[in-house]
Scaffold this motif. Structure first.
Motif, PDB file in Angstrom:
ATOM      1  N   TRP A  22       0.995  -1.273  -0.038  1.00  0.00           N
ATOM      2  CA  TRP A  22       0.023  -0.126   0.144  1.00  0.00           C
ATOM      3  C   TRP A  22       0.775   1.371  -0.072  1.00  0.00           C
ATOM      4  O   TRP A  22       0.415   2.226  -0.220  1.00  0.00           O
ATOM      5  N   TRP A  23       2.136   1.184   0.540  1.00  0.00           N
ATOM      6  CA  TRP A  23       3.126   2.419   0.359  1.00  0.00           C
ATOM      7  C   TRP A  23       3.126   2.816  -0.939  1.00  0.00           C
ATOM      8  O   TRP A  23       3.779   3.973  -1.047  1.00  0.00           O
ATOM      9  N   LEU A  24       3.054   2.004  -1.974  1.00  0.00           N
ATOM     10  CA  LEU A  24       3.310   2.307  -3.619  1.00  0.00           C
ATOM     11  C   LEU A  24       2.156   3.397  -3.798  1.00  0.00           C
ATOM     12  O   LEU A  24       2.679   4.268  -4.911  1.00  0.00           O
ATOM     13  N   GLY A  25       1.222   3.371  -3.250  1.00  0.00           N
ATOM     14  CA  GLY A  25       0.013   4.312  -3.788  1.00  0.00           C
ATOM     15  C   GLY A  25       0.350   5.723  -3.596  1.00  0.00           C
ATOM     16  O   GLY A  25       0.198   6.579  -4.828  1.00  0.00           O
ATOM     17  N   PRO A  26       0.650   6.153  -2.716  1.00  0.00           N
ATOM     18  CA  PRO A  26       1.069   7.691  -2.469  1.00  0.00           C
ATOM     19  C   PRO A  26       2.476   7.913  -3.265  1.00  0.00           C
ATOM     20  O   PRO A  26       2.250   9.125  -3.929  1.00  0.00           O
ATOM     21  N   ILE A  27       3.213   7.112  -3.531  1.00  0.00           N
ATOM     22  CA  ILE A  27       4.467   7.311  -4.614  1.00  0.00           C
ATOM     23  C   ILE A  27       3.784   7.668  -5.872  1.00  0.00           C
ATOM     24  O   ILE A  27       4.266   8.493  -6.523  1.00  0.00           O
ATOM     25  N   VAL A  28       3.066   6.562  -6.293  1.00  0.00           N
ATOM     26  CA  VAL A  28       2.540   6.673  -7.584  1.00  0.00           C
ATOM     27  C   VAL A  28       1.641   7.900  -7.732  1.00  0.00           C
ATOM     28  O   VAL A  28       1.640   8.659  -8.783  1.00  0.00           O
ATOM     29  N   PHE A  29       0.855   8.345  -6.865  1.00  0.00           N
ATOM     30  CA  PHE A  29       0.051   9.582  -6.831  1.00  0.00           C
ATOM     31  C   PHE A  29       0.762  10.930  -7.072  1.00  0.00           C
ATOM     32  O   PHE A  29       0.546  11.643  -7.997  1.00  0.00           O
ATOM     33  N   MET A  30       1.978  10.900  -6.217  1.00  0.00           N
ATOM     34  CA  MET A  30       2.804  12.019  -6.325  1.00  0.00           C
ATOM     35  C   MET A  30       3.450  12.271  -7.640  1.00  0.00           C
ATOM     36  O   MET A  30       3.597  13.164  -8.296  1.00  0.00           O
ATOM     37  N   LEU A  31       3.833  11.035  -7.996  1.00  0.00           N
ATOM     38  CA  LEU A  31       4.568  11.171  -9.594  1.00  0.00           C
ATOM     39  C   LEU A  31       3.579  11.656 -10.441  1.00  0.00           C
ATOM     40  O   LEU A  31       3.768  12.240 -11.506  1.00  0.00           O
ATOM     41  N   LEU A  32       2.407  10.937 -10.484  1.00  0.00           N
ATOM     42  CA  LEU A  32       1.706  11.470 -11.559  1.00  0.00           C
ATOM     43  C   LEU A  32       1.159  12.968 -11.510  1.00  0.00           C
ATOM     44  O   LEU A  32       1.056  13.729 -12.403  1.00  0.00           O
ATOM     45  N   LEU A  33       1.111  13.401 -10.347  1.00  0.00           N
ATOM     46  CA  LEU A  33       0.822  14.843  -9.928  1.00  0.00           C
ATOM     47  C   LEU A  33       1.933  15.704 -10.439  1.00  0.00           C
ATOM     48  O   LEU A  33       1.612  16.917 -10.954  1.00  0.00           O
ATOM     49  N   LEU A  34       2.947  15.179 -10.070  1.00  0.00           N
ATOM     50  CA  LEU A  34       4.284  16.061 -10.526  1.00  0.00           C
ATOM     51  C   LEU A  34       4.330  16.064 -12.156  1.00  0.00           C
ATOM     52  O   LEU A  34       4.664  17.062 -12.620  1.00  0.00           O
ATOM     53  N   GLY A  35       3.927  14.857 -12.637  1.00  0.00           N
ATOM     54  CA  GLY A  35       4.090  14.789 -13.971  1.00  0.00           C
ATOM     55  C   GLY A  35       3.016  15.819 -14.828  1.00  0.00           C
ATOM     56  O   GLY A  35       3.237  16.474 -15.743  1.00  0.00           O
ATOM     57  N   PHE A  36       1.736  15.696 -14.176  1.00  0.00           N
ATOM     58  CA  PHE A  36       0.719  16.571 -14.819  1.00  0.00           C
ATOM     59  C   PHE A  36       1.169  18.255 -14.412  1.00  0.00           C
ATOM     60  O   PHE A  36       0.656  19.001 -15.433  1.00  0.00           O
ATOM     61  N   LEU A  37       1.423  18.294 -13.557  1.00  0.00           N
ATOM     62  CA  LEU A  37       2.123  20.032 -13.100  1.00  0.00           C
ATOM     63  C   LEU A  37       3.134  20.461 -14.028  1.00  0.00           C
ATOM     64  O   LEU A  37       2.839  21.433 -14.687  1.00  0.00           O
ATOM     65  N   LEU A  38       4.072  19.464 -14.444  1.00  0.00           N
ATOM     66  CA  LEU A  38       5.060  19.842 -15.405  1.00  0.00           C
ATOM     67  C   LEU A  38       4.775  20.032 -16.780  1.00  0.00           C
ATOM     68  O   LEU A  38       4.948  21.040 -17.413  1.00  0.00           O
ATOM     69  N   VAL A  39       3.621  19.095 -17.015  1.00  0.00           N
ATOM     70  CA  VAL A  39       3.089  19.346 -18.421  1.00  0.00           C
ATOM     71  C   VAL A  39       2.213  20.622 -18.778  1.00  0.00           C
ATOM     72  O   VAL A  39       2.047  21.243 -19.535  1.00  0.00           O
ATOM     73  N   PHE A  40       1.257  20.737 -17.770  1.00  0.00           N
ATOM     74  CA  PHE A  40       0.171  21.800 -17.908  1.00  0.00           C
ATOM     75  C   PHE A  40       0.802  23.209 -17.610  1.00  0.00           C
ATOM     76  O   PHE A  40       0.278  24.274 -17.886  1.00  0.00           O
ATOM     77  N   THR A  41       1.954  23.344 -16.913  1.00  0.00           N
ATOM     78  CA  THR A  41       2.748  24.604 -16.454  1.00  0.00           C
ATOM     79  C   THR A  41       3.864  25.031 -17.619  1.00  0.00           C
ATOM     80  O   THR A  41       4.550  26.039 -17.441  1.00  0.00           O
TER      81      THR A  41
END
Length: 54
Positions: A22-41
């Motif tokens: 279950w500890w992989l969930g927050p890591i994957v979520f943060m990586l996806l969030l960071l990726g979207f942030l970089l793409v959209f900004t």
């Protein structure tokens, strides 16, 4: 094609559920969030501030 992309998400969820990783969930979520942030900004005025984080 799109079905195979969603299959990866299902396999990741099954892996996390079966192996109790279950500890992989927050890591994957943060990586996806960071990726979207970089793409959209990328084209905005926030880009220089985002890139200074790295």
């Amino acid at each position: 094609m799109a079905r195979s992309k969603f299959a990866i998400v299902g396999e990741l969820w099954q892996f996390m559920r079966v192996r109790k990783k279950w500890w992989l969930g927050p890591i994957v979520f943060m990586l996806l969030l960071l990726g979207f942030l970089l793409v959209f900004t990328q084209g905005s005025a926030l880009a220089p501030f985002i890139y200074t984080l790295f």
